[in-house]
Each structure stands twice: as structure tokens, then as C-alpha cells.
Design a protein around this motif. Structure first.
Motif, short mmCIF file in Angstrom:
data_model
loop_
_atom_site.label_atom_id
_atom_site.label_comp_id
_atom_site.label_asym_id
_atom_site.label_seq_id
_atom_site.Cartn_x
_atom_site.Cartn_y
_atom_site.Cartn_z
N ALA A 165 0.83 -1.20 0.00
CA ALA A 165 0.00 0.00 0.00
C ALA A 165 0.87 1.26 0.00
O ALA A 165 0.56 2.25 -0.68
N LEU A 166 1.97 1.21 0.75
CA LEU A 166 2.87 2.36 0.81
C LEU A 166 3.55 2.58 -0.53
O LEU A 166 3.70 3.73 -0.99
N LEU A 167 3.97 1.52 -1.19
CA LEU A 167 4.58 1.66 -2.52
C LEU A 167 3.58 2.22 -3.53
O LEU A 167 3.94 3.06 -4.37
N ASP A 168 2.33 1.79 -3.43
CA ASP A 168 1.28 2.38 -4.29
C ASP A 168 1.21 3.88 -4.08
O ASP A 168 1.10 4.67 -5.03
N PHE A 169 1.28 4.29 -2.82
CA PHE A 169 1.18 5.70 -2.45
C PHE A 169 2.31 6.53 -3.06
O PHE A 169 2.10 7.67 -3.50
N LEU A 170 3.51 5.96 -3.12
CA LEU A 170 4.66 6.71 -3.63
C LEU A 170 4.53 7.07 -5.11
O LEU A 170 5.22 7.98 -5.59
N LEU A 171 3.65 6.38 -5.83
CA LEU A 171 3.44 6.69 -7.24
C LEU A 171 2.18 7.49 -7.50
O LEU A 171 1.86 7.79 -8.65
N THR A 172 1.46 7.86 -6.44
CA THR A 172 0.25 8.65 -6.64
C THR A 172 0.60 10.07 -7.05
O THR A 172 1.68 10.60 -6.74
N GLU A 173 -0.33 10.70 -7.72
CA GLU A 173 -0.13 12.09 -8.15
C GLU A 173 0.08 12.99 -6.94
O GLU A 173 0.90 13.91 -6.97
N ARG A 174 -0.61 12.69 -5.85
CA ARG A 174 -0.50 13.52 -4.64
C ARG A 174 0.93 13.50 -4.09
O ARG A 174 1.51 14.54 -3.80
N PHE A 175 1.51 12.31 -3.96
CA PHE A 175 2.86 12.23 -3.43
C PHE A 175 3.89 12.77 -4.42
O PHE A 175 4.81 13.50 -4.05
N GLN A 176 3.74 12.41 -5.69
CA GLN A 176 4.71 12.84 -6.70
C GLN A 176 4.75 14.37 -6.82
O GLN A 176 5.81 14.96 -7.00
N ALA A 177 3.60 15.02 -6.69
CA ALA A 177 3.57 16.48 -6.77
C ALA A 177 4.08 17.13 -5.50
O ALA A 177 4.60 18.25 -5.52
N ASP A 178 3.94 16.44 -4.38
CA ASP A 178 4.40 16.97 -3.09
C ASP A 178 5.91 16.84 -2.93
O ASP A 178 6.55 17.64 -2.23
N MET A 179 6.48 15.87 -3.57
CA MET A 179 7.87 15.48 -3.36
C MET A 179 8.91 16.55 -3.73
O MET A 179 9.88 16.75 -2.96
N PRO A 180 8.79 17.27 -4.85
CA PRO A 180 9.87 18.18 -5.24
C PRO A 180 10.25 19.21 -4.19
O PRO A 180 11.45 19.39 -3.91
N LEU A 181 9.30 19.87 -3.57
CA LEU A 181 9.62 20.91 -2.62
C LEU A 181 9.91 20.38 -1.22
O LEU A 181 10.26 21.15 -0.32
N ASN A 182 9.80 19.07 -1.04
CA ASN A 182 10.20 18.45 0.22
C ASN A 182 11.57 17.80 0.13
O ASN A 182 12.37 17.90 1.05
N MET A 183 11.84 17.13 -0.99
CA MET A 183 13.12 16.42 -1.11
C MET A 183 13.98 16.96 -2.24
O MET A 183 15.06 16.46 -2.51
N PHE A 184 13.50 17.99 -2.93
CA PHE A 184 14.24 18.65 -4.00
C PHE A 184 14.74 17.67 -5.06
O PHE A 184 15.91 17.62 -5.41
N VAL A 185 13.79 16.90 -5.55
CA VAL A 185 14.00 15.97 -6.64
C VAL A 185 12.83 16.13 -7.61
O VAL A 185 11.84 16.80 -7.31
N TYR A 186 12.94 15.50 -8.76
CA TYR A 186 11.89 15.55 -9.77
C TYR A 186 11.03 14.30 -9.73
O TYR A 186 11.53 13.21 -9.44
N PRO A 187 9.74 14.42 -10.05
CA PRO A 187 8.87 13.24 -10.12
C PRO A 187 9.22 12.38 -11.33
O PRO A 187 9.84 12.85 -12.29
N VAL A 188 8.82 11.12 -11.27
CA VAL A 188 9.08 10.19 -12.38
C VAL A 188 7.80 9.77 -13.08
O VAL A 188 7.85 9.07 -14.09
N VAL A 189 6.64 10.18 -12.56
CA VAL A 189 5.36 9.80 -13.14
C VAL A 189 4.98 10.81 -14.22
O VAL A 189 5.09 12.03 -14.02
N GLU A 190 4.54 10.29 -15.32
CA GLU A 190 4.18 11.14 -16.45
C GLU A 190 3.10 12.14 -16.06
O GLU A 190 2.09 11.79 -15.44
N GLY A 191 3.32 13.40 -16.38
CA GLY A 191 2.33 14.45 -16.13
C GLY A 191 2.35 15.02 -14.73
O GLY A 191 1.57 15.94 -14.44
N ALA A 192 3.21 14.51 -13.84
CA ALA A 192 3.26 15.05 -12.47
C ALA A 192 3.73 16.50 -12.50
O ALA A 192 4.63 16.86 -13.26
N ALA A 193 3.11 17.32 -11.66
CA ALA A 193 3.42 18.75 -11.66
C ALA A 193 4.81 19.02 -11.12
O ALA A 193 5.25 18.38 -10.15
#
Length: 373
Positions: A305-333
């Protein structure tokens, strides 16, 4: 991808980040996910996520997330391998393409293909036949430069590996130890990709046949300074960082990340209109960071369930300004600040994980002998 500290999350300027060293845990939780409603994530020390994003996952899934941070990426991977028969947790996050083969060869992960995997951009996928790891983020290791220094000295900043060995940049660069630091290793691999191993090369400098070893001899002769990890290099030795300025640092070039300049803007008070640091785009090496379900996870269903969460749009869009990395999911903001101050390199050096696996240990030994002795 990391590190002593791969990114700016909770480290760079040290403000505003969510650390989560034991978020969501309760008195009844047990290490390794012994509580069936607790899922334990083991990570390096740059993991971060917004509280509301994590809380939403916990509410929707019914799992509480416990996070164990365990040093830099290399240290965390090695410890996970040593404890794989009785793991500390259920999911491991933070193994990157420079260390991936070490984790896979040691049987660290079991197979699981998370929901949303088909939305991961193809260039970031790995181990597609067994699905033991899931791409989560990507970033570029690059030389950063202190704009003020180069302006004051009326010197053009370097823009390539070749530039770094020129006399005008003598005693200006600090990098991390390739045997102890992920960005240090990434920088070494970038030079190996650019110059080859003594035979082939993309760069005119390597056509002499010396390969990356010859390049590093020249870099050493040009006064490169080597320190153990990213935090020391960036926050203590680099004159362009907020920490470096306070420490009186005298190195205006540092091996860091393409996302470092936006972090310098975001965490400055007041915020400048332009980033005080820049990126030498011709020195970039692309990293991809993965997560996986640990082979002997006590709460495998929670881990999935946690791995599923890491690929959600919500997590992928939240990640850049928290960990200063880029998302890997197509279309992520991607945040506007990244687009303006820290765009991804257009033509970074890359290397097949199989080639890294075949050569990494020997290259690091050679590098240590050449540079540190």
C-alpha cells in the motif's frame, strides 16, 4: 540518490522541512512492522513529506506510517543488506542507480509491481522483468557555482568537465568522496561516462586515451578538494551556500544537484529574485531513486500500500519541494521554482545500471588510489 545528504530536505538551509523520523508511530508499534496496522519505511536521512499528504494516506489506507532514517544512502543500503533476514521495516526507500545492483544482487527486495507503475516514464524504469524496485524520483548531480564569486573576479563559470581542469579554476572545486558519498560517486560516474575507461569518450579531452583516470589526475593537480559527504561539501566548504557564507567558505565550485539553486531561493529570507548559485550543465549525471518491498517484510500488505502511495499524483507532486528531486510519473506537476531556478539538465551523462554494476567497485578503488593517496 544520496549522499551523505542527498538533498536539501531538512539540511540545506535547515528551515521548514518535515523530518518524520518516527511519524505516525505509537507506543505499541514495533520495529519492522510488527503491528499489522503499522507499516515501516526505512530510508536515508533525506526522506521528507508534507504532514497533510501523509495523513491523507494514513486515513485512506488505515495504516500508520513509521519512518526509520538511517544515515546516507550508501550506509542505509549496506545496513539493509546486513539485516535483510530480519529487516528493520517493510519498505526501503533511497537506493539509486549507482547502488541498485548491490541491493538486487544481495536479494534485498521481493517482487511487487505497484499500482500506477505504467505511468512511470520509460527512461526511469528498471528490473522490469521482476519488479523488485519502483522508481520514485530523479535528479541531476552537477557542479554548482557561486555567482557572486565569479562576478567579483570577472571570471566565466565553468560549464563542462573539461573546464574544471583549466588553470583559471585551480583550487576552486570541492567534491565528495566517491567511496562514502552518493553525489561523489555520481560525479565519478559522470566523468567515466564522459571520458570512458581509457579508450572511448564523448569528450575531446579524453581522445588522448587517458580516460577518466587521466582526467582525475589532472583534476587533482588542479587542486580539487575531497571531503566525506555532501553536507560538509555544500554547507561548510562552498562559498555560495547560506551555510558556507557563515562559515567563511572559500570554494566557489561544489558537486551538488541541479535542484540546489531553487533551494537557495526558497529557504532564503528574504527571497532573492534570482538564485545566488548556478549549475554547470556540462557536468551533470542523472540519478534515479527507487523503493522496494523488503524480502522479509513483516507487513507486506502494508508495504504494498505504501509503494502504491509513492506513485500517486498527490505524493509525486508533493515530493519536489520536500526532497528537492523531480517526479518520475508522467504528467506530475513540477514547481514553478524548479522550472525557473533549477531545470533538469538537457543532456546529462547517463550510464546503464549493468555497466555501473560491472565496474563500480573497481572504479572506486582506482579513484581512491589516484585521488586520496
Amino acid at each position: 540518490m544520496s549522499i551523505t545528504s542527498k538533498r536539501f530536505a531538512a539540511v540545506v538551509v535547515g528551515l521548514g522541512m518535515v523530518g518524520l523520523s518516527a511519524c505516525g508511530s505509537s507506543d505499541g508499534d514495533q520495529a519492522g512492522g510488527g503491528d499489522s496496522r503499522t507499516v515501516t519505511l526505512v530510508s536515508h536521512n533525506s526522506w521528507a513529506v508534507s504532514k497533510d499528504v501523509l495523513a491523507a494516506f494514513e486515513k485512506e489506507s488505515g495504516y500508520k506510517v513509521r519512518v526509520l532514517e538511517d544515515g546516507d544512502a550508501g550506509q542505509a543500503v549496506n545496513k539493509a543488506i546486513l539485516t535483510k533476514d530480519n529487516p528493520q521495516g517493510d519498505v526501503f526507500f533511497g537506493v539509486d542507480n549507482t547502488l541498485l545492483s548491490r541491493a538486487l544482487d544481495n536479494g534485498l527486495f521481493q517482487s511487487y509491481e505497484p499500482k500506477g507503475s505504467d505511468q512511470v516514464l520509460p527512461e526511469y524504469r528498471a528490473d522490469q522483468d521482476k519488479h523488485r524496485v519502483t522508481p520514485v524520483d530523479t535528479g541531476d548531480i552537477c557542479v554548482n557555482y557561486d555567482k557572486a564569486y565569479f562576478s567579483e573576479h570577472k571570471l566565466t563559470p565553468p560549464d563542462s568537465f573539461d573546464d574544471l581542469i583549466k588553470p583559471e579554476y585551480k583550487n576552486l572545486l570541492v567534491t565528495e568522496n566517491a567511496s562514502t558519498s552518493s553525489p561523489g560517486l555520481g560525479f565519478l560516474l559522470g566523468t567515466a561516462a564522459a571520458y570512458g575507461d581509457g579508450a572511448t569518450s564523448r569528450s575531446s579531452e579524453a581522445e588522448s586515451g587517458g580516460g577518466w583516470q587521466d582526467y582525475w589526475k589532472k583534476l587533482k593537480a588542479n587542486g580539487v578538494k575531497v571531503v566525506d559527504g555532501w553536507e560538509q561539501a555544500y554547507n561548510e566548504e562552498f562559498s555560495g551556500s547560506a551555510g558556507g557564507k557563515k562559515a567563511g567558505a572559500d570554494r566557489p565550485l561544489v558537486v551538488s544537484y541541479a535542484s540546489s539553486p531553487p533551494a537557495e531561493v526558497i529557504y532564503a529570507d528574504p527571497q532573492p529574485k534570482t538564485a545566488p548559485t548556478g549549475v554547470a550543465e556540462g557536468t551533470c549525471f542523472r540519478q534515479v531513486e527507487y523503493a522496494g518491498l523488503l524480502s522479509n517484510a513483516k507487513n507486506a500488505e502494508g508495504g504494498k500500500a505504501l509503494l502504491d502511495f509513492l506513485l500517486t499524483e498527490r505524493f509525486q507532486a508533493d515530493m519536489p519541494l520536500n526532497m528537492f528531486v523531480y517526479p518520475v510519473v508522467e504528467g506530475a506537476a513540477v514547481p514553478e521554482e524548479f522550472v525557473k531556478f533549477g531545470p533538469q539538465a538537457e543532456d546529462p551523462e547517463t550510464m546503464d545500471p549493468a555497466k555501473i554494476a560491472e565496474n563500480r567497485d573497481d572504479w572506486v578503488k582506482s579513484w581512491t588510489s589516484l585521488v586520496l593517496k
